[in-house]
Design an enzyme around this catalytic site. Structure first.
Site, mmCIF file in Angstrom:
data_model
loop_
_atom_site.group_PDB
_atom_site.id
_atom_site.type_symbol
_atom_site.label_atom_id
_atom_site.label_comp_id
_atom_site.label_asym_id
_atom_site.label_seq_id
_atom_site.Cartn_x
_atom_site.Cartn_y
_atom_site.Cartn_z
ATOM 1 C CG HIS A 144 -2.025 0.940 1.223
ATOM 2 N ND1 HIS A 144 -2.102 1.995 0.343
ATOM 3 C CD2 HIS A 144 -3.152 1.006 1.973
ATOM 4 C CE1 HIS A 144 -3.230 2.662 0.574
ATOM 5 N NE2 HIS A 144 -3.880 2.085 1.555
ATOM 6 C CG HIS B 159 -5.332 5.618 -0.373
ATOM 7 N ND1 HIS B 159 -6.052 4.496 -0.045
ATOM 8 C CD2 HIS B 159 -5.514 5.789 -1.700
ATOM 9 C CE1 HIS B 159 -6.629 3.998 -1.123
ATOM 10 N NE2 HIS B 159 -6.315 4.761 -2.143
ATOM 11 C CE1 TYR C 145 -3.759 5.916 6.211
ATOM 12 C CE2 TYR C 145 -4.355 5.286 3.975
ATOM 13 C CZ TYR C 145 -4.724 5.677 5.250
ATOM 14 O OH TYR C 145 -6.049 5.839 5.564
#
Ligand SMILES: Cc1cc2nc3c(=O)[nH]c(=O)nc-3n(C[C@H](O)[C@H](O)[C@H](O)COP(=O)(O)O)c2cc1C
Length: 350
Positions: free
Chosen positions: A175, A178, A180
């Site tokens: 990931h 977004h 992060y």
């Protein structure tokens, strides 16, 4: 030959029954103390597999104890967490569905109340705007990571990836989207470092580069997906000044490591990037011959058209998979698809 969302697809020598992917979605139902997942969660994923999802990408899973952004987030850094995920992979594999673990570190998008008294960490000591999910406290000013700590987190990604393989996952997704931790390194606004992890785009991508380098040692490189986005959960107005430059630099890193799967994350598949006439998917497709997972407010007709036109290879559905566990059956039979209802969906797991 025409393809549909129901045509099979080969990904990293895994045969997917169809092109329909369940998008990663945090649900917050893991044991908050241990970070383990239970039989309810195994049943939740198992149901989507039983009804025919080609590939499931799990909710974001914390790679270490400071990686969590709220309560009820599962982990994959302890032995017991790893064992608990075996319940999920066993359940899903009964139905021939494949499942990737999404590896997650939220960085500064957290709070010491979530992290057992520890401050959140980030490339630089800059607080995000907004509030911690579920806790409703403002985000805290994070601690800026030392180089030693950066290398230790890179190692944690490798351990988490190895654990994911031990837990029976078919692959992993990193990931990097977004807003992060990995995205906090990539984003020039959240990374003010003066060392080799900050400054130029190449330097800001170094953290992702080194994570992939380590993770590749324990997961086959063709079973690693990378999630990328312009959008940041904490900064709705954020814009890539030069989207093409960023996408090309990311592709260079992926190509260097022979990574074959990207998952560009957008709110709406058709929206152009703020500073480009093209959408993020179009931009990737222009320069990327390997697997693209399309996502973002896609309805069944749109999904079929994306596959037909070869704009992407797989189509992910998020919210519709929560409100319709049997989404694939409904799509095949052209039955009614129930809309997502935020209020109900966040209080029960079914
Ligand atoms: C409840 C919920 C939780 C989500 N959690 C994650 C997550 O853990 N990791 C991630 O990469 N995206 C997450 N997302 C974004 C989804 O993967 C997906 O990109 C988004 O919902 C758009 O697809 P959709 O319009 O089909 O729902 C989440 C979305 C929702 C609705």
């Amino acid at each position: 030959m025409t393809c549909s969302i129901f045509s099979n697809y080969n990904i990293g020598n895994l045969n997917l029954d169809n092109r329909i992917v369940m998008a990663p979605m945090t649900r917050g139902f893991a044991d908050n103390e241990t970070g383990e997942v239970n039989y309810l969660i195994a049943d939740y994923y198992g149901k989507r597999a039983r009804y025919g999802a080609g590939l499931i990408i799990t909710e974001g899973i914390a790679i270490n104890e400071l990686a969590k952004g709220t309560f009820g987030i599962p982990g994959i850094y302890t032995h017991s967490q790893t064992l608990s995920w075996q319940k999920v992979t066993r359940e899903v594999h009964q139905y021939k569905t494949k499942i990737f673990a999404q590896l997650w570190h939220v960085g500064r998008l957290s709070h010491q109340k979530v992290l057992g008294g520890h401050a959140p960490v980030s490339p630089s000591s800059l607080a995000a705007n907004g509030f911690v999910h579920r806790l409703r406290h403002p985000y805290q000013t994070p601690k800026s990571l030392s180089k030693q700590e950066i290398y230790s987190i890179i190692d944690d990604y490798k351990i988490a990836a190895r654990n994911a393989m031990e837990a029976g996952f078919d692959g992993i997704e990193i990931h990097a989207a977004h807003g992060y931790l990995i995205d906090q390194f990539i984003n020039e606004k959240t990374n003010l470092r003066k060392d080799e992890f900050g400054g130029s785009l190449k330097n800001r991508l170094r953290f992702l580069d080194l994570i992939i380098k380590q993770v590749k040692k324990v997961v086959p490189k063709n079973r690693i997906s990378i999630r990328i986005s312009e959008k940041k959960d904490d900064d709705k107005d954020y814009t890539w000044e030069q989207p093409e430059e960023i996408v090309l630099a990311i592709i260079e890193v992926l190509t260097k490591h022979k990574i074959k799967i990207v998952h560009p994350s957008v709110e709406n598949y058709d929206y152009a990037l703020k500073n480009d006439k093209r959408s993020l998917h179009e931009l990737f497709r222009q320069y990327w011959d390997h697997t693209i997972i399309a996502v973002g407010n896609i309805d069944p007709d749109k999904g079929s058209s994306i596959i037909n036109k070869k704009q992407a290879d797989l189509v992910a559905f998020g919210q519709l998979f929560i409100s319709n566990p049997d989404l694939v059956i409904r799509l095949k039979a052209k039955q009614e698809i129930f809309p997502y209802n935020t209020k109900n969906q966040l209080t029960c797991l079914n």
